[in-house]
Scaffold this active site. Structure first.
Site, PDB file in Angstrom:
ATOM      1  N   LEU A 186       0.834  -1.204   0.000  1.00 16.67           N
ATOM      2  CA  LEU A 186       0.000   0.000   0.000  1.00 16.67           C
ATOM      3  C   LEU A 186       0.864   1.247   0.000  1.00 16.67           C
ATOM      4  CD1 LEU A 186      -2.870  -0.953   2.424  1.00 16.67           C
ATOM      5  CD2 LEU A 186      -2.936  -0.761  -0.052  1.00 16.67           C
ATOM      6  N   ALA A 187       1.886   1.257   0.840  1.00 18.79           N
ATOM      7  CA  ALA A 187       2.726   2.450   0.933  1.00 18.79           C
ATOM      8  C   ALA A 187       3.502   2.669  -0.369  1.00 18.79           C
ATOM      9  CB  ALA A 187       3.684   2.325   2.116  1.00 18.79           C
ATOM     10  N   GLY A 188       4.150   1.632  -0.865  1.00 23.42           N
ATOM     11  CA  GLY A 188       4.999   1.767  -2.048  1.00 23.42           C
ATOM     12  C   GLY A 188       4.213   2.070  -3.309  1.00 23.42           C
ATOM     13  N   HIS A 232      -1.546 -10.519  17.806  1.00 22.73           N
ATOM     14  CA  HIS A 232      -2.957 -10.444  17.443  1.00 22.73           C
ATOM     15  C   HIS A 232      -3.731 -11.567  18.119  1.00 22.73           C
ATOM     16  CE1 HIS A 232      -6.580 -10.176  15.116  1.00 22.73           C
ATOM     17  NE2 HIS A 232      -6.138  -9.099  14.522  1.00 22.73           N
ATOM     18  N   ARG A 236      -5.954  -5.015  21.087  1.00 19.69           N
ATOM     19  CA  ARG A 236      -5.280  -6.278  20.817  1.00 19.69           C
ATOM     20  C   ARG A 236      -4.328  -6.733  21.894  1.00 19.69           C
ATOM     21  NH1 ARG A 236      -4.175  -5.277  14.407  1.00 19.69           N
ATOM     22  NH2 ARG A 236      -6.351  -5.591  13.877  1.00 19.69           N
ATOM     23  N   GLU A 258       4.551   0.320   7.138  1.00 14.40           N
ATOM     24  CA  GLU A 258       4.923  -0.445   8.330  1.00 14.40           C
ATOM     25  C   GLU A 258       6.423  -0.367   8.605  1.00 14.40           C
ATOM     26  OE1 GLU A 258       3.141  -4.367   8.453  1.00 14.40           O
ATOM     27  OE2 GLU A 258       4.313  -4.938  10.211  1.00 14.40           O
ATOM     28  N   LEU A 293      -3.512   0.020   7.294  1.00 13.97           N
ATOM     29  CA  LEU A 293      -3.853   0.312   5.904  1.00 13.97           C
ATOM     30  C   LEU A 293      -3.976   1.820   5.738  1.00 13.97           C
ATOM     31  CD1 LEU A 293      -6.510  -2.487   5.264  1.00 13.97           C
ATOM     32  CD2 LEU A 293      -4.056  -2.541   4.890  1.00 13.97           C
TER      33      LEU A 293
HETATM   34  C1  LIG Z   1      -2.935 -11.227   7.895  1.00 14.70           C
HETATM   35  C2  LIG Z   1      -2.893  -9.746   8.096  1.00 14.70           C
HETATM   36  C3  LIG Z   1      -4.077  -9.007   8.162  1.00 14.70           C
HETATM   37  C4  LIG Z   1      -4.047  -7.619   8.331  1.00 14.70           C
HETATM   38  N1  LIG Z   1      -5.231  -6.946   8.404  1.00 14.70           N
HETATM   39  C5  LIG Z   1      -5.205  -5.590   8.538  1.00 14.70           C
HETATM   40  C6  LIG Z   1      -6.418  -4.849   8.554  1.00 14.70           C
HETATM   41  O1  LIG Z   1      -7.512  -5.405   8.472  1.00 14.70           O
HETATM   42  N2  LIG Z   1      -6.349  -3.509   8.677  1.00 14.70           N
HETATM   43  C7  LIG Z   1      -5.147  -2.853   8.765  1.00 14.70           C
HETATM   44  O2  LIG Z   1      -5.153  -1.642   8.844  1.00 14.70           O
HETATM   45  N3  LIG Z   1      -3.981  -3.540   8.740  1.00 14.70           N
HETATM   46  C8  LIG Z   1      -3.979  -4.884   8.627  1.00 14.70           C
HETATM   47  N4  LIG Z   1      -2.786  -5.573   8.597  1.00 14.70           N
HETATM   48  C9  LIG Z   1      -1.524  -4.850   8.597  1.00 14.70           C
HETATM   49  C10 LIG Z   1      -1.254  -4.281   7.218  1.00 14.70           C
HETATM   50  O3  LIG Z   1      -1.679  -5.188   6.231  1.00 14.70           O
HETATM   51  C11 LIG Z   1       0.219  -4.006   6.954  1.00 14.70           C
HETATM   52  O4  LIG Z   1       0.785  -3.344   8.017  1.00 14.70           O
HETATM   53  C12 LIG Z   1       0.382  -3.123   5.729  1.00 14.70           C
HETATM   54  O5  LIG Z   1      -0.327  -3.657   4.648  1.00 14.70           O
HETATM   55  C13 LIG Z   1       1.826  -2.942   5.358  1.00 14.70           C
HETATM   56  O6  LIG Z   1       1.913  -2.254   4.131  1.00 14.70           O
HETATM   57  P1  LIG Z   1       3.297  -1.762   3.553  1.00 14.70           P
HETATM   58  O7  LIG Z   1       2.997  -1.107   2.272  1.00 14.70           O
HETATM   59  O8  LIG Z   1       4.003  -0.970   4.591  1.00 14.70           O
HETATM   60  O9  LIG Z   1       4.172  -3.070   3.348  1.00 14.70           O
HETATM   61  P2  LIG Z   1       3.896  -4.452   2.558  1.00 14.70           P
HETATM   62  O10 LIG Z   1       2.538  -4.551   2.015  1.00 14.70           O
HETATM   63  O11 LIG Z   1       4.388  -5.522   3.466  1.00 14.70           O
HETATM   64  O12 LIG Z   1       4.830  -4.357   1.313  1.00 14.70           O
HETATM   65  C14 LIG Z   1       6.202  -4.541   1.368  1.00 14.70           C
HETATM   66  C15 LIG Z   1       6.745  -4.416  -0.023  1.00 14.70           C
HETATM   67  O13 LIG Z   1       8.151  -4.313   0.043  1.00 14.70           O
HETATM   68  C16 LIG Z   1       8.747  -5.220  -0.836  1.00 14.70           C
HETATM   69  N5  LIG Z   1      10.033  -5.583  -0.248  1.00 14.70           N
HETATM   70  C17 LIG Z   1      10.317  -5.917   1.038  1.00 14.70           C
HETATM   71  N6  LIG Z   1      11.633  -6.137   1.184  1.00 14.70           N
HETATM   72  C18 LIG Z   1      12.186  -5.928  -0.023  1.00 14.70           C
HETATM   73  C19 LIG Z   1      13.512  -5.997  -0.513  1.00 14.70           C
HETATM   74  N7  LIG Z   1      14.546  -6.294   0.272  1.00 14.70           N
HETATM   75  N8  LIG Z   1      13.707  -5.734  -1.831  1.00 14.70           N
HETATM   76  C20 LIG Z   1      12.678  -5.415  -2.660  1.00 14.70           C
HETATM   77  N9  LIG Z   1      11.418  -5.316  -2.232  1.00 14.70           N
HETATM   78  C21 LIG Z   1      11.174  -5.581  -0.937  1.00 14.70           C
HETATM   79  C22 LIG Z   1       7.775  -6.352  -0.993  1.00 14.70           C
HETATM   80  O14 LIG Z   1       7.991  -6.976  -2.228  1.00 14.70           O
HETATM   81  C23 LIG Z   1       6.457  -5.591  -0.946  1.00 14.70           C
HETATM   82  O15 LIG Z   1       6.159  -5.108  -2.228  1.00 14.70           O
HETATM   83  C24 LIG Z   1      -2.812  -6.964   8.442  1.00 14.70           C
HETATM   84  C25 LIG Z   1      -1.631  -7.701   8.373  1.00 14.70           C
HETATM   85  C26 LIG Z   1      -1.667  -9.077   8.247  1.00 14.70           C
HETATM   86  C27 LIG Z   1      -0.387  -9.848   8.302  1.00 14.70           C
END
Ligand SMILES: Cc1cc2nc3c(=O)[nH]c(=O)nc-3n(C[C@H](O)[C@H](O)[C@H](O)COP(=O)(O)OP(=O)(O)OC[C@H]3O[C@@H](n4cnc5c(N)ncnc54)[C@H](O)[C@@H]3O)c2cc1C
Ligand code: SF4
Ligand code: FES
Lengths: 513, 262, 123
Positions: free
Chosen positions: A43-45, A266, A331, A426, A442
């Site tokens: 989501l962030a990226g 959780h 939680r 995150e 999210l």
């Molecule tokens: C099962 C589950 C359910 C959840 N439900 C909820 C919810 O209902 N509501 C809520 O608000 N939050 C929820 N969360 C938390 C939330 O989903 C995450 O905190 C959030 O989506 C993280 O988003 P992000 O964009 O920071 O990272 P991520 O979505 O984890 O993306 C990380 C990205 O970085 C890339 N990456 C990582 N390391 C490297 C590397 N070394 N080189 C290249 N690329 C790399 C990956 O390929 C990926 O594209 C849930 C989490 C889980 C595990």
């Protein structure tokens, strides 16, 4: 040393608007001279890459999965918070801000949290316009549900697949920009190192996971959107590939790591069933809207089928201990209460590591059909894994590692202590303090990507001459050699134990101690 | 919990080289384990014995990321209805079974290694129109465009597609129609997706053809294999949307997506 | 879910030992010049091995219970978390010093102007 968070001053509610007004702008002609590396397509990226490209920056985006759409955000189930007050139940930006600061147990930065609450409403508008199929009421307006730690109903959702739908929305925005030529997407590319030139983050080293080729990429600034480190515990609800590499490598190069001990456990996960287990599965905490959590009051009842334990002999421990929030207590509190019950020998299921989550009363009240409409996919998931039906007998749940509040330290502009390195989602430490409320991750990921970084990246970029560092700089050559050397080293150890066996042992060590 | 002894026939292949089946014994597999956990156990032993572990794609292991992709006993994602490979559990097999494990085969999905294939053609189809052109920050209040519950629910049915490619792997023509129709159908049925409907439909269908996916001859194996139970009715809708857009294009012209520049 | 000083001290002793064993006894088959999932995992686990130590340092340093961090030494009689705003109302931002056993602590002091510090209660 004390750190400068560069937080604006003045009344809390006006800080973000004031900061936006005061921030430097870069004119459109100059924007396209700057290259931005975005590591991560969650989501962030995705939201950051798409929006920065819309603004005119040249963006290079990386992820290790075979498609940006598979980032771990896809797995989020329950929902996303926003202070829309569509329910007319007294919600407001201030209330969401207040709940989040309190939910975080007063260990988050107030100004950031207020900004998050302000942007929450714009996120819902943006996503609805992209065609995200949020749940609707019959009148066509958006529906809401309740989540832990709040007394208003402010969580927007798309069945049990909210993260999937929000990510597909951001991914579609990303695709639009890839098609337009603004974003260069690198899938199956893993970042191994950040490259620092004269004290500034100016690029990364990656490995192409299909060919093994190690490559250098230069840019004017680097954004890490690489998610959390929950897999340090081996077993967690995170996807198998989630890792700390990007943030840890940056830490070794000068970015401070903040509050790594803040991890979220959780309460509603499916219990462990054996040592071959590779991951734990979360069931959305929205289940706690209708499910009641209990354990037997007497040890003598352990091992009996739930249906044979009379009402009077059940301890609905959350309702008993936290009457005003009941099964919707935050939680950390719910998880610890469940563990206490199990430690006291009252746990159910294999090894006594489980508590009941019971829908009998809700099914009696609303009918199985309604419950199936609300949570059908979660009941199916439970049945696939355990072979048991949650409609016929209570589910068994146990707490599991789920989210990491700690992350790289960032200032109000989302820049780490390593100049030029920004951290979103995150992967940073910023908004949730010592505990995150449900449906807030999210919100944070998308706020950072769609609405914060597009403004806060400029103050850094204006201090930089675009394109003045290229991969021919000696620092890149050295970083390439280091990464290659490390890869060879792994292959040449030729020891006796598999990587997984080490990971499992490490995980137990950090979980038990 | 009981333990299973299984005989695996696993496809092994290095990029650009011919592949073959390898016989692998999978001994003492707990029936509570998932299919991928069974593969983990097999790999752990292969590594111990100095062999080459089987490469396969996976990430979430809960049926949502669409990364896992194995053809098991000839069926994409295996025999369980509405179940991804990662959600398939060993209690569905019996002691002594022989299990054939292959990649998702299609011309448009070249093998990377063993059971891993390259599905980036799906991304390119999405880039050819699978979006609504709306700038960040330019959206109206979410409740200013009402969407009836039935419409939103139907769009969500289509949006549930995880982009795994099982539909392609199960089709004798390796057609991607179920996937493309689900993606286009979601946006084409929502009010937000109307302005670009024709361009989207033409763009995505043409890209699909360009990528080397086959034609749909209404065999509907795709629907049976789809872990998210995407309905073939979406294919009917896409055909209709396409015919309409193509007709309009022939008579008045449909504007291509604007390229680059600012 | 709950940690104490003794356990954390023990973990801080054992993590570096495990890391050392990893670097001398891990088995990564295959080659670097092709798809190799085991090699990918090796890189990630190597970093987790270093990171885990920092996590434990941080947990040991924070002599209070707050949110997801619970130290059994710091609780009220009814088992609720006991925060220490006097001494720990800061974000701990750790700096890498080159020596994993001696990370340097930098603090960002947190101030609460709008939501006044209070004991979190959901009773
Ligand atoms: C099962 C589950 C359910 C959840 N439900 C909820 C919810 O209902 N509501 C809520 O608000 N939050 C929820 N969360 C938390 C939330 O989903 C995450 O905190 C959030 O989506 C993280 O988003 P992000 O964009 O920071 O990272 P991520 O979505 O984890 O993306 C990380 C990205 O970085 C890339 N990456 C990582 N390391 C490297 C590397 N070394 N080189 C290249 N690329 C790399 C990956 O390929 C990926 O594209 C849930 C989490 C889980 C595990
Ligand atoms: S339509 Fe079904 S089988 Fe095809 S990609 Fe989508 S989820 Fe997979
Ligand atoms: S591993 Fe994600 S769907 Fe199977």
């Amino acid at each position: 040393m004390s750190l400068d968070s560069k937080t604006p001053s003045g009344p809390m509610a006006l800080r973000w608007s004031k900061h936006k007004q005061d921030s430097k702008l870069i004119n459109p002609k100059n924007k396209r001279k700057y290259t931005v590396i975005v590591v991560g397509s969650g989501l962030a990226g995705s939201s950051a890459a798409a929006t920065l490209s819309e603004l005119g920056y040249k963006v290079k985006c990386f992820c290790f999965q075979d498609s940006p759409r598979r980032a771990h955000s896809i797995a989020a189930q329950g929902g996303i918070n926003a202070a829309k007050n569509y329910q007319n139940d007294g919600d407001s930006v201030h209330r969401l801000f207040y709940d989040t600061v309190k939910g975080g147990d007063f260990r988050a930065r107030e100004s950031n949290v207020h900004r998050l609450a302000e942007e929450s409403v714009n996120i819902i508008d943006q996503c609805a316009a992209q065609g995200v199929p949020f749940a609707r009421e019959y009148g066509g307006g958006l529906a809401n549900r309740s989540f832990g730690g709040a007394q208003v109903s402010r969580t927007f959702y798309a069945r049990g697949q909210t993260g999937q739908q929000l990510l597909l929305g951001a991914y579609s925005a990303l695709n639009k920009e890839v098609a337009r030529g603004g974003v260069e997407m690198h899938t199956r590319s893993e970042m191994l190192e950040v490259v620092v030139v004269d004290g500034h983050a100016k690029g990364i080293i990656t490995r192409d996971l299909m060919t093994g080729k190690i490559e250098a990429h230069a840019a004017d600034t680097v954004l890490l959107c690489t998610g959390g480190y929950g897999n340090v515990f081996y077993l967690s609800t995170n996807a198998m590939g989630c890792n700390v590499t990007a943030t840890w490598r940056a830490h070794r190069k000068g970015a401070y790591f903040a509050n790594p001990c803040y991890t979220q456990i959780h309460p509603t996960c499916i219990p462990v069933s054996g040592d071959y287990q590779s991951k734990l599965t979360l069931m959305s905490e929205s289940l706690r809207n209708d499910g009641r959590i209990w354990v037997p009051k007497n040890k003598a009842d352990i091992g009996k089928p739930a249906s044979q334990i009379p009402e009077a002999d059940r301890d609905y421990f959350l309702e008993r201990k936290y009457p005003s929030f009941g099964n919707l207590a935050p939680r950390d509190i719910s998880s610890r209460a469940a563990k206490e019950a199990c430690d006291a020998g009252l746990g159910v299921g294999p090894g006594g590591r489980g508590v009941y989550l019971d829908f009998a009363e809700a099914i009696g009240q609303f009918g199985q059909k309604t419950i199936a409409e609300r949570y059908g996919n979660l009941f199916e998931m439970y049945e696939k894994i355990t072979g048991e039906s949650g409609y016929k007998q209570p589910m068994r749940i146990y707490p599991a590692v789920h989210y990491t509040m700690g992350g790289l330290w960032v200032d109000y502009n989302l820049m780490s202590s390593l100049p030029g390195l920004h951290v979103l989602g995150e992967a940073n430490f910023s908004d949730h303090g010592a505990n995150r409320l449900g449906a807030s991750a999210l919100m944070q990921g998308l706020a950072d990507g769609y609405f914060v970084i597009p403004t806060t990246i400029a103050p850094y970029l204006v201090t930089q001459t675009p394109g003045n560092v290229t991969t021919s700089h000696p620092e890149f050559t050295k970083a390439l050699e280091d990464a290659q050397g490390r890869t060879n080293k792994f292959l040449n150890i030729k020891g006796k134990r598999s990587v997984d066996s080490f990971h499992r042992e490490l995980g137990l060590m950090v979980w038990d101690k | 919990m009981s333990l299973l002894n299984l005989q695996l026939k696993v496809w092994r292949q290095n990029q650009g080289q011919p592949g073959h089946f390898q016989d692998i014994q999978a001994r003492e597999i707990p029936d509570h384990a998932s299919f991928l956990e069974m593969m983990d156990i097999v790999n752990e032993r292969l590594i111990q014995d100095g062999g080459d572990p089987v490469a396969f794609d996976h990430d979430c292991r809960e049926g949502i990321c669409g990364m896992c992709s194995m053809t098991i006993n000839g069926i994409a994602h295996g025999p369980e209805k509405a179940t991804t490979t990662c959600q398939l559990h060993m209690r569905k097999f019996r002691d002594g079974d022989t299990i054939w494990v292959e990649p998702f085969r299609a011309k448009a999905f070249p093998v990377v290694k063993d059971l891993m294939v390259n599905r980036s053609a799906f991304d390119r189809i999405q880039q050819a129109g699978g979006f609504v052109t709306v700038r960040t920050g330019a959206a109206p209040d979410a409740n200013s465009i009402l969407v009836g519950k039935e419409v939103a629910d139907a769009a969500m049915d289509a949006a549930a597609c995880i982009g795994c490619g099982a539909c392609v792997a199960s089709c004798k023509n390796a057609s991607a129609m179920l996937f493309v129709s689900a993606k286009a159908g979601q946006l084409n049925s929502l009010p937000q997706g109307q302005p670009e409907k024709d361009r989207r439909t033409l763009g995505m269908v043409r890209q699909m053809d360009k990528e080397g996916f086959g034609n749909c001859t209404n065999q509907y194996e795709c629907e049976a294999a789809c872990p998210k139970e995407i309905s073939v009715r979406w294919i009917t809708k896409l055909n209709r949307d396409y015919a309409l857009a193509a007709a309009k294009e022939a008579f008045v012209g449909v504007q291509e997506h604007a390229e680059g520049g600012d | 879910m709950a940690r104490d000083k003794a356990g954390l001290t023990e973990a801080l002793k054992r993590i570096p030992e495990l890391r050392e064993e990893f670097w001398s006894n891990v088995k990564v088959p295959g080659s670097g010049a092709a798809a190799n999932p085991e090699l990918e995992k090796a890189g990630r686990v190597a970093d987790f091995m270093e990171f885990a130590e920092l996590l434990c340092h941080d947990a040991l340093d924070r002599e209070e219970s707050c949110g997801g961090h619970f130290r059994t030494e710091h609780q009220y009689d009814d088992g609720e978390a006991k925060r220490d705003d006097e001494n720990y109302c800061y974000a701990a931002a750790w700096e890498h010093t080159g020596d994993l056993s001696k990370p340097k602590l930098n603090k960002e002091q947190l101030t609460f102007e709008e939501v006044h510090l209070s004991v979190r209660s959901y009773k």
